[in-house]
Design a protein around this motif. Structure first.
Motif, PDB file in Angstrom:
ATOM      1  N   THR A   1       0.810  -1.223   0.000  1.00 16.86           N
ATOM      2  CA  THR A   1       0.000   0.000   0.000  1.00 16.86           C
ATOM      3  C   THR A   1       0.835   1.261   0.000  1.00 16.86           C
ATOM      4  O   THR A   1       0.336   2.333  -0.326  1.00 16.86           O
ATOM      5  CB  THR A   1      -0.912   0.024   1.240  1.00 16.86           C
ATOM      6  OG1 THR A   1      -0.102   0.057   2.418  1.00 16.86           O
ATOM      7  CG2 THR A   1      -1.817  -1.187   1.260  1.00 16.86           C
ATOM      8  N   GLY A   2       2.099   1.155   0.381  1.00  5.45           N
ATOM      9  CA  GLY A   2       2.935   2.347   0.469  1.00  5.45           C
ATOM     10  C   GLY A   2       2.770   3.105   1.758  1.00  5.45           C
ATOM     11  O   GLY A   2       3.391   4.151   1.948  1.00  5.45           O
ATOM     12  N   LEU A   3       1.932   2.602   2.677  1.00  2.00           N
ATOM     13  CA  LEU A   3       1.733   3.299   3.955  1.00  2.00           C
ATOM     14  C   LEU A   3       2.990   3.274   4.807  1.00  2.00           C
ATOM     15  O   LEU A   3       3.278   4.231   5.529  1.00  2.00           O
ATOM     16  CB  LEU A   3       0.575   2.660   4.721  1.00  2.00           C
ATOM     17  CG  LEU A   3      -0.840   3.107   4.320  1.00  2.00           C
ATOM     18  CD1 LEU A   3      -1.881   2.270   5.041  1.00  2.00           C
ATOM     19  CD2 LEU A   3      -1.035   4.581   4.620  1.00  2.00           C
ATOM     20  N   GLY A   4       3.721   2.168   4.740  1.00  2.00           N
ATOM     21  CA  GLY A   4       4.909   2.036   5.585  1.00  2.00           C
ATOM     22  C   GLY A   4       5.913   3.135   5.350  1.00  2.00           C
ATOM     23  O   GLY A   4       6.396   3.772   6.301  1.00  2.00           O
ATOM     24  N   LEU A   5       6.250   3.386   4.081  1.00  2.00           N
ATOM     25  CA  LEU A   5       7.227   4.432   3.780  1.00  2.00           C
ATOM     26  C   LEU A   5       6.673   5.817   4.099  1.00  2.00           C
ATOM     27  O   LEU A   5       7.410   6.685   4.576  1.00  2.00           O
ATOM     28  CB  LEU A   5       7.633   4.359   2.308  1.00  2.00           C
ATOM     29  CG  LEU A   5       8.562   3.202   1.927  1.00  2.00           C
ATOM     30  CD1 LEU A   5       8.841   3.219   0.439  1.00  2.00           C
ATOM     31  CD2 LEU A   5       9.879   3.293   2.700  1.00  2.00           C
ATOM     32  N   ALA A   6       5.382   6.028   3.850  1.00  2.00           N
ATOM     33  CA  ALA A   6       4.790   7.331   4.152  1.00  2.00           C
ATOM     34  C   ALA A   6       4.841   7.614   5.649  1.00  2.00           C
ATOM     35  O   ALA A   6       5.201   8.723   6.072  1.00  2.00           O
ATOM     36  CB  ALA A   6       3.348   7.373   3.643  1.00  2.00           C
ATOM     37  N   ILE A   7       4.492   6.618   6.451  1.00  2.00           N
ATOM     38  CA  ILE A   7       4.534   6.794   7.902  1.00  2.00           C
ATOM     39  C   ILE A   7       5.974   6.955   8.378  1.00  2.00           C
ATOM     40  O   ILE A   7       6.277   7.781   9.244  1.00  2.00           O
ATOM     41  CB  ILE A   7       3.852   5.604   8.600  1.00  2.00           C
ATOM     42  CG1 ILE A   7       2.360   5.590   8.268  1.00  2.00           C
ATOM     43  CG2 ILE A   7       4.052   5.672  10.106  1.00  2.00           C
ATOM     44  CD1 ILE A   7       1.624   4.368   8.778  1.00  2.00           C
ATOM     45  N   SER A   8       6.879   6.179   7.797  1.00  2.00           N
ATOM     46  CA  SER A   8       8.288   6.262   8.191  1.00  2.00           C
ATOM     47  C   SER A   8       8.842   7.654   7.928  1.00  2.00           C
ATOM     48  O   SER A   8       9.556   8.225   8.765  1.00  2.00           O
ATOM     49  CB  SER A   8       9.110   5.216   7.437  1.00  2.00           C
ATOM     50  OG  SER A   8       8.682   3.910   7.764  1.00  2.00           O
TER      51      SER A   8
END
Length: 464
Positions: free
Chosen positions: A420-427
């Motif tokens: 989903t790409g959430l991991g990098l966005a949150i990171s």
């Protein structure tokens, strides 16, 4: 009227047509003056021919001939002999002489303008060629009053005609502009207003219809913008709904994990060596899960918690990350290694940094497993007087171009299939909360490197 495109176009058209008419007016008035003088020469020549036909004419007849020719005297040169044919008293001396035989256009225009500007009557001499080769030259003297009056009358008629032509031309252009330009523009404006009332309604998106290339390009650009905006609004609505669902799930999951945390407290009291060895890691994992649920709830409220700064050994934190990922690579040839000085201590939020490094390692691990090739994930770190630098390097297949373009955008920058790409966005958001930067340093067939840069000073960390 002046505030509309068609109104301003109408006024500008009138002005420009009038300017064009003025540019035509000056040569035409010069031409009129030349024709006027030539006609007086021709009349004078006709009058002189009457005298040549009969050497003796009465003074009354001579005066009538001069009056009809509108001149004071006539001089005709025939056979190199200059001969005064007709003469009458002149009211004033001759002020200027004009030779029409070889006059240039510039001279004729200049003389015409000067005559219009000067209203004072004068007597002038005009020299020209006799018609039908009736001599070498003909010369007359005349007054300028009638000449100037005729020029003014002719100029006024030309200007009136020019004004009529300007108004008619401008009116036709005004109607044409309204039909072919203003009306289509109003149609685009109408579409924009209708779309603004309900931008999530895809039926309100403009459909390019104009036959004008420039206007059609504008309609196509507007259509693209409206389509993207409608999609973004729909995605925003879905994200809001998803955020509400995640918040509810995180709330319930936090309660479950809290219960599990109570059970782990009893497990720690077990005397079994294996349980004693694994219990701390289990406790740490459940504690991080609880913290993650709490952070997710805060994220759903659009307020990521500020980092709680404390000192910790980076090598121990990375070791914990490796331990949590080790079980996921069983049956796959993926190795973990680190090159971090044992004495390197950082001042940051350990839980948030754990999440960041864990996300980067997890993405690298999934990419290598999906590629079906063996690989290695290495974490290195170094420090300088101003920064801590952490590099997460893998030997995977590299990031695809689409993932690079939307790397830190939620639901668009997934680096693995199904991500989903959430991991990098949150990171990235967590690192920014520390006043640092998370960036893609390099990627390619030989692997990918992410760099975490954290400032060492409290001022750089944004602490108050």
């Amino acid at each position: 009227m002046l505030n509309t495109l068609s109104g301003r176009f109408l006024i500008l058209t009138i002005i420009f047509v009038m300017l064009a008419e003025v540019m035509i007016f000056v040569p035409s008035i010069a031409r009129f003056r030349e024709d006027y003088l030539l006609s007086r020469l021709e009349r004078a020549q006709i009058a002189s021919l009457a005298l040549l036909a009969d050497d003796m004419i009465s003074p009354d007849l001579e005066e009538e001939l001069l009056r009809n020719a509108e001149v004071f005297n006539v001089v005709l040169r025939r056979d190199e002999a200059r001969q005064l044919i007709l003469a009458a008293p002149m009211p004033r001396p001759i002020s200027d002489s004009f030779d029409l035989r070889d006059a240039s256009a510039v001279e004729l225009i200049g003389d015409a303008v000067a005559r219009l500007i000067d209203p004072e009557p004068k007597v002038i001499r005009v020299i020209g060629n006799p018609v039908r080769e009736a001599g070498l030259l003909i010369e007359i003297t005349m007054e300028t009053k009638a000449l100037r009056a005729a020029m003014v009358d002719y100029g006024l008629r030309v200007l009136i005609l020019s004004a009529v032509i300007s108004v008619v031309t401008a009116l036709l252009l005004f109607l044409a502009v309204r039909a072919f330009l203003v009306k289509p523009i109003k149609g685009v404006v109408h579409h924009m207003k209708a779309y603004a009332r309900d931008p999530e309604d895809a039926r309100r998106i403009i459909t390019p219809e104009s036959s004008l290339r420039e206007l059609r390009q504008a309609e196509e650009a507007l259509e693209t913008m409206q389509t993207e905006l409608t999609s973004a609004l729909k995605q925003k609505e879905r994200l809001a709904q998803l955020g509400g669902a995640v918040a509810k799930i995180s709330h319930d999951l936090r309660n479950m994990l809290t219960s599990a945390q109570l059970f782990t407290d009893r497990i720690e009291m077990s005397q079994d060596p294996g349980v004693k060895r694994m219990a701390p890691k289990l406790v740490n994992s459940i504690t991080r899960a609880v913290h993650l649920c709490e952070a997710t709830l805060a994220f759903g409220k659009a307020e990521e918690p500020a980092p709680r700064l404390e000192r910790f050994v980076l090598a121990d934190l990375v070791s914990d990350v490796f331990d949590s990922e080790q079980l996921s690579v069983e049956g796959h040839d993926v190795q973990f290694s680190s090159d971090i000085p044992a004495s390197l201590q950082m001042r940051a939020d350990g839980e948030q940094l754990f999440r960041v490094i864990s996300n980067l390692i997890r993405n690298a691990r999934i990419a290598m497993i999906q590629s079906g090739k063996s690989g290695q994930i290495t974490v290195t770190a170094e420090e300088s007087p101003d920064h801590w630098l952490i590099h997460v390097r893998d030997t995977g297949p590299g990031l695809p171009p689409k993932a690079q373009e939307n790397l830190f955008r939620p639901f668009q920058g997934g680096v693995s299939k199904g991500g989903t790409g959430l991991g990098l966005a949150i990171s990235q958001e967590l690192i920014r909360g520390h006043g640092g930067q998370l960036r893609l340093k390099e990627t390619g067939e030989s692997g990918t490197v992410f760099e975490i840069c954290l400032p060492r000073g409290d001022a750089d960390l944004g602490m108050v």
